[in-house]
Design an enzyme around this catalytic site. Structure first.
Site, PDB file in Angstrom:
ATOM      1  N   ARG A  15       0.827  -1.204   0.000  1.00  0.00           N
ATOM      2  CA  ARG A  15       0.000   0.000   0.000  1.00  0.00           C
ATOM      3  C   ARG A  15       0.865   1.258   0.000  1.00  0.00           C
ATOM      4  O   ARG A  15       2.039   1.216   0.328  1.00  0.00           O
ATOM      5  CB  ARG A  15      -0.919   0.014   1.235  1.00  0.00           C
ATOM      6  CG  ARG A  15      -1.994  -1.034   1.206  1.00  0.00           C
ATOM      7  CD  ARG A  15      -2.720  -1.133   2.524  1.00  0.00           C
ATOM      8  NE  ARG A  15      -1.887  -1.683   3.579  1.00  0.00           N
ATOM      9  CZ  ARG A  15      -2.297  -1.876   4.830  1.00  0.00           C
ATOM     10  NH1 ARG A  15      -3.512  -1.536   5.195  1.00  0.00           N
ATOM     11  NH2 ARG A  15      -1.489  -2.398   5.721  1.00  0.00           N
ATOM     12  N   LYS A  75       2.262   1.890   7.411  1.00  0.00           N
ATOM     13  CA  LYS A  75       2.667   1.064   8.558  1.00  0.00           C
ATOM     14  C   LYS A  75       3.494   1.885   9.539  1.00  0.00           C
ATOM     15  O   LYS A  75       4.050   2.924   9.199  1.00  0.00           O
ATOM     16  CB  LYS A  75       3.500  -0.136   8.088  1.00  0.00           C
ATOM     17  CG  LYS A  75       2.747  -1.121   7.234  1.00  0.00           C
ATOM     18  CD  LYS A  75       1.459  -1.614   7.863  1.00  0.00           C
ATOM     19  CE  LYS A  75       1.675  -2.642   8.946  1.00  0.00           C
ATOM     20  NZ  LYS A  75       0.375  -3.193   9.422  1.00  0.00           N
ATOM     21  N   TYR A  94      -0.659   4.077  10.762  1.00  0.00           N
ATOM     22  CA  TYR A  94      -0.979   3.051  11.762  1.00  0.00           C
ATOM     23  C   TYR A  94       0.249   2.877  12.658  1.00  0.00           C
ATOM     24  O   TYR A  94       1.377   2.764  12.148  1.00  0.00           O
ATOM     25  CB  TYR A  94      -1.242   1.695  11.091  1.00  0.00           C
ATOM     26  CG  TYR A  94      -2.566   1.550  10.385  1.00  0.00           C
ATOM     27  CD1 TYR A  94      -3.762   1.663  11.075  1.00  0.00           C
ATOM     28  CD2 TYR A  94      -2.614   1.247   9.035  1.00  0.00           C
ATOM     29  CE1 TYR A  94      -4.979   1.499  10.420  1.00  0.00           C
ATOM     30  CE2 TYR A  94      -3.836   1.085   8.369  1.00  0.00           C
ATOM     31  CZ  TYR A  94      -5.003   1.218   9.075  1.00  0.00           C
ATOM     32  OH  TYR A  94      -6.202   1.055   8.433  1.00  0.00           O
ATOM     33  N   HIS A  96      -0.194   1.049  16.197  1.00  0.00           N
ATOM     34  CA  HIS A  96      -0.425  -0.091  17.107  1.00  0.00           C
ATOM     35  C   HIS A  96       0.619  -0.094  18.227  1.00  0.00           C
ATOM     36  O   HIS A  96       1.329  -1.080  18.444  1.00  0.00           O
ATOM     37  CB  HIS A  96      -0.438  -1.414  16.330  1.00  0.00           C
ATOM     38  CG  HIS A  96      -1.565  -1.477  15.333  1.00  0.00           C
ATOM     39  ND1 HIS A  96      -2.885  -1.583  15.725  1.00  0.00           N
ATOM     40  CD2 HIS A  96      -1.582  -1.390  13.983  1.00  0.00           C
ATOM     41  CE1 HIS A  96      -3.661  -1.584  14.652  1.00  0.00           C
ATOM     42  NE2 HIS A  96      -2.904  -1.458  13.587  1.00  0.00           N
ATOM     43  N   GLU A 118      -5.393   4.092  13.945  1.00  0.00           N
ATOM     44  CA  GLU A 118      -6.269   3.102  14.568  1.00  0.00           C
ATOM     45  C   GLU A 118      -7.086   3.635  15.737  1.00  0.00           C
ATOM     46  O   GLU A 118      -8.025   2.966  16.166  1.00  0.00           O
ATOM     47  CB  GLU A 118      -5.469   1.861  15.009  1.00  0.00           C
ATOM     48  CG  GLU A 118      -4.464   2.089  16.137  1.00  0.00           C
ATOM     49  CD  GLU A 118      -3.096   2.534  15.645  1.00  0.00           C
ATOM     50  OE1 GLU A 118      -2.969   2.902  14.459  1.00  0.00           O
ATOM     51  OE2 GLU A 118      -2.144   2.528  16.455  1.00  0.00           O
ATOM     52  N   ASP A 270      -4.744 -11.370  14.139  1.00  0.00           N
ATOM     53  CA  ASP A 270      -3.972 -10.246  14.693  1.00  0.00           C
ATOM     54  C   ASP A 270      -4.314 -10.001  16.168  1.00  0.00           C
ATOM     55  O   ASP A 270      -3.597  -9.283  16.852  1.00  0.00           O
ATOM     56  CB  ASP A 270      -4.158  -8.973  13.853  1.00  0.00           C
ATOM     57  CG  ASP A 270      -5.612  -8.569  13.714  1.00  0.00           C
ATOM     58  OD1 ASP A 270      -6.504  -9.401  13.979  1.00  0.00           O
ATOM     59  OD2 ASP A 270      -5.862  -7.407  13.354  1.00  0.00           O
TER      60      ASP A 270
END
Ligand code: NAD
Length: 363
Positions: A15, A75, A94, A96, A118, A270
């Site tokens: 992406r 990412k 993102y 996380h 997120e 995940d």
């Protein structure tokens, strides 16, 4: 504002964080857009398309990070990128964080403002930048399931749709949220018999209302699950309990009830997965066998359909990217509480309550 779009460096990530249309809109709003050369290759977008949209194509990663005040990525930054983050810069991607304390510490030390996709919220309290990837993974789960049901891929050699005179496959979907509803719709569209299980009765009422006739909703409990497993050619794991590991609804001993060479696609991997026998896999080697059942547990399914995922993701991220570019992170967060919920690290401190609690940091 100078907006930078680096090429993604994570393995199997196809992406890109901005489309040429986004570059054009940012340029029209008076911003300068730097796109690293080949950033769009994985999504079938060329440097020429970005250049025609007003972006400057920049060869070196360090240049993009060094010149831009706002970096948009897909990412989380990987260790090679950590030294490139600068104080005063805003990083929109993102992250996380809760899954990675080293990353959290690196971002805190860098002085960047981290706005995490997120945790951005919409007016209803939903997570609008997670939804598109769940839509992709849900629809894709049936496509992958259909493929791995083919005998050359170790499946039981069943066509989901059946043919006149031969019954279609039975698909069991665990969890009727975004992933599960999208999976059920695609499976039903192909003609499969679908059982869709959830614990939320309101959600089941809604799904019963909107799903085609070949989708049967079932309350999710152990009894109903054991009743449907012997019929299941394909099982999709799509359960989410927010903030917790997914429950292992299917135990190892339950696999014996399923037909040999049936397929499980555990999208919830995940969060640990809904099958006791699930373990994370990659696009390079997506499946393995346990007790004669094919397991597919790829943690970043949308990466494989980079082009669709890029457009689905940027449809949702771009309005926030534009606000960050137009107003800067502080004022954009002040004016938009949903965006403010995404600000996770600022001025060296964690500002997201869940992340702070995870690592025992003060807020
Ligand atoms: P969601 O919150 O929209 O849906 C989860 C559903 O699970 C809810 O409807 C909930 O009521 C239901 N549920 C909870 N406990 C249950 C139980 N015991 N039995 C049956 N249903 C139960 O979440 P989502 O967006 O659909 O995401 C599902 C999972 O897929 C998440 O773990 C998400 O992170 C993951 N995901 C993975 C990928 C990937 O590439 N592997 C991509 C996108 C999303």
């Amino acid at each position: 504002m100078i907006v930078g779009v680096p090429r993604e460096v994570k393995a199997d990530e196809y992406r890109v964080s901005l489309t040429p249309n986004g570059a054009e809109e940012l340029s029209r709003a008076g911003h300068r857009v730097l796109v690293q050369t080949h950033a769009g290759d994985g999504s079938g977008i060329s440097d020429e398309q970005y250049a025609a949209a007003g972006a400057e194509i920049v060869p070196a990663t360090a240049d993009v990070w060094g010149r831009a005040n706002l970096i948009i990525k897909v990412k989380e930054p990987l260790p090679d990128e950590w030294p490139l983050m600068r104080p005063g810069q805003t990083l929109f991607t993102y992250f996380h964080f809760a899954a990675d304390e080293k990353l959290t510490r690196a971002v805190m030390a860098s002085g960047v403002t981290a706005v995490a996709y997120e945790t951005i919220r919409d007016a209803k309290g939903g997570l609008p930048l997670l939804t598109p990837m769940s839509e992709v993974a849900g629809r894709m789960s049936i496509q992958e399931g259909a493929k791995f049901l083919e005998r050359p891929f170790e499946g039981r050699g069943i066509l989901l749709a059946g043919v006149p005179g031969v019954a279609p496959a039975t698909v069991v979907v665990l969890g009727g949220g975004v992933v599960g509803a999208n999976a059920a719709r695609v499976a039903a569209g192909l003609g499969a018999n679908v059982f869709l299980l959830d614990v939320n009765l309101d959600r089941l009422r809604y799904l019963d209302d909107v799903m085609p006739r070949n989708v049967t909703t079932l309350f999710s409990n152990r009894h109903n699950l054991l009743e449907v497993l012997p019929w299941a050619d394909l099982v999709i794991g799509a359960v989410l309990i927010p903030g917790a590991k997914a429950p292992h609804l299917v135990r190892r001993e339950d696999l014996k009830r399923m037909p040999p060479r049936a397929v499980v696609i555990d999208v919830a991997i995940d969060q640990g997965g809904c099958f006791e026998t699930s373990r994370p896999t990659t696009h390079a080697k997506p499946t393995y066998m346990v007790d004669d059942i094919v397991h597919y547990c790829v943690t970043n399914m949308p990466g494989a359909v980079g082009r669709t995922s890029t457009y689905a993701l940027t449809n949702a991220t771009f309005p926030f990217a534009l606000q960050l570019a137009n107003k800067g992170a502080d004022r954009a967060a002040h004016d938009n509480l949903g965006l403010a919920a995404g600000v996770s690290v600022r001025a060296g401190k964690v500002t997201n309550a869940a992340v702070a609690e995870t690592f025992g940091y003060p807020l």
